[in-house]
Design an enzyme around this catalytic site. Sequence first.
Site, PDB file in Angstrom:
ATOM      1  N   GLU A  17     -14.386   4.739 -26.146  1.00 39.89           N
ATOM      2  CA  GLU A  17     -14.243   3.478 -25.411  1.00 39.89           C
ATOM      3  C   GLU A  17     -12.885   3.552 -24.742  1.00 39.89           C
ATOM      4  O   GLU A  17     -11.852   3.442 -25.387  1.00 39.89           O
ATOM      5  CB  GLU A  17     -14.336   2.289 -26.372  1.00 39.89           C
TER       6      GLU A  17
ATOM      7  N   LYS B 172      -6.623   6.551 -37.838  1.00 44.06           N
ATOM      8  CA  LYS B 172      -5.354   7.022 -37.275  1.00 44.06           C
ATOM      9  C   LYS B 172      -4.888   5.989 -36.248  1.00 44.06           C
ATOM     10  O   LYS B 172      -5.388   5.938 -35.130  1.00 44.06           O
ATOM     11  CB  LYS B 172      -5.547   8.384 -36.614  1.00 44.06           C
TER      12      LYS B 172
ATOM     13  N   CYS C 147      -8.471  -3.310 -22.213  1.00 41.49           N
ATOM     14  CA  CYS C 147      -9.237  -2.354 -21.419  1.00 41.49           C
ATOM     15  C   CYS C 147     -10.156  -3.038 -20.426  1.00 41.49           C
ATOM     16  O   CYS C 147     -10.444  -2.491 -19.356  1.00 41.49           O
ATOM     17  CB  CYS C 147     -10.031  -1.433 -22.333  1.00 41.49           C
TER      18      CYS C 147
ATOM     19  N   GLU D 139      -5.653   2.529 -13.452  1.00 40.19           N
ATOM     20  CA  GLU D 139      -5.465   1.514 -14.483  1.00 40.19           C
ATOM     21  C   GLU D 139      -3.969   1.338 -14.747  1.00 40.19           C
ATOM     22  O   GLU D 139      -3.273   2.293 -15.074  1.00 40.19           O
ATOM     23  CB  GLU D 139      -6.175   1.909 -15.770  1.00 40.19           C
TER      24      GLU D 139
END
Length: 494
Positions: free
Chosen positions: A255, A181, A290, A399
């Site tokens: 993750e 997906k 990331c 973040e």
Amino acid sequence: MVEVQNEIKQYHNIINGEQVSSSTRATMDSIDPSTGNVWAEIPLSTKDDVEQAVSAANDAFTNWSSLSSRERGDYLRSIGDLIPQYGEELLTLETKNNGWVLDEFQYLTIVLKQIWYDAAGSASLIGGKGETVQLGTSSFGYTLREPFGVVLGILPWNAPLFTFTIKAAYALAAGNTVIIKPSEHAAVASLRYGEILAEVLPLGVINVISGLGSEIGESLVSHKQVKKVSLTGSKGTAQAITKASVSTLKPLIFELGGKSPNIIFEDANFEQAINGVIHAIYTPNAGQICAAGSRILIQRTIYDELIAQIKEKMQTPGAVKYGDTLNTVNTMGPIANLPQYHKVCSYIELGQQEGEIVFGGRTGGHTLLPDKPEFVNGYWVEPTLFKVDSNSYRICQEEIFGPIAVAIPFDTEEEAVKIANDTNFGLAAGVWTSNLGRAHRMIKNIESGNVWVNTYSRVGADLPFGGFKESGYGTDTILEYTREKSCVIEIEDK
């Protein structure tokens, strides 16, 4: 360079080896972030499409898992052989979709090929093996590594091809069938990738379904025939997946994000360290990774000097080149989608309240590319650095996922560790020092799944990549895609 046509092309789901539209034939626009214009259409799938994809993967599982690990490895090796043929096309599509500059395509093509080859080797060497234990004179036990069944891989918009590959390759190697997906913000390359893989693999072994997470995400995650889920994405998505999977108690791999420290000690090689911290955050895809080194920790004795050198290097004419992401001359792309662009811009405004701007801060194609009207509406953000006196500010804790970094001073090694660990995340960290003892101490004391010394963001098939704390758990490796069964045989003494 592969030419991308100007007309809007429609892409399709890949289900049971076929290219299919959504059950309602509804589509979504795919936006080129460099221009803000529609360039492709992708399926807006429904729960009916989910059922078709899961059914196809489930039906294919028996035959695929019955192959020997060596036979599955042969399929995966064949895919690896194809990557050079299709690599430039795929990465051109990814560039158009998420703004990653094409200059990175050669390296990524090599990595994708390496992952398929590594998965092929892992299938033969690891996936089908277990252990034998002598339990008594007339009995023994052994373990088996078995596939789960249908595995769901959920991709981010920043690096779809890499995460598609690392999820699909090892899950397939272990004998699972796979549903991918992709993010609705960057699905085109993944849909095309699925077409290519479906030409190699048996029917139903790989399926790719595009749609909104809010429409099909829960149906995929909660489906009884989906036996494991692997996500690369955000904490919020991970929480939603956890909630949706409770009814079936399926294992998960997450993750997630990071707020990674990149730490420079006074005994570091300054040139290497400066290049390292620059390339860790001001990346070709504009800091949207990331593991981005978004917190630059600098020992106070060299703090002002290194900030001045970083500024000088970043403001050298030609240091950063914007523009057509398919032109390899350009070095930094735009923010990948409009919601993320607005988020990054809001943090630049916040940063000017919480810290002192060193360089950068400008946004928008009209500002950064005024002489190139085709990019005026693109989602462009200038590399930006803020000086702060504390790690407590929001720009230090949250973040941002853009080309924005903070520079934080520290005095001692112990203080550097304390600041590095003062975050809810724990994905990556960099350390720049010539002291070997310090390097080992920092590796031991930093709460992070990945620590790089005198380098940054060195990843590949040879090492796992995962995080601690709110950066997730689990890794996309072949053993993670198998479950262990214990067996005991009693031998009758006649």
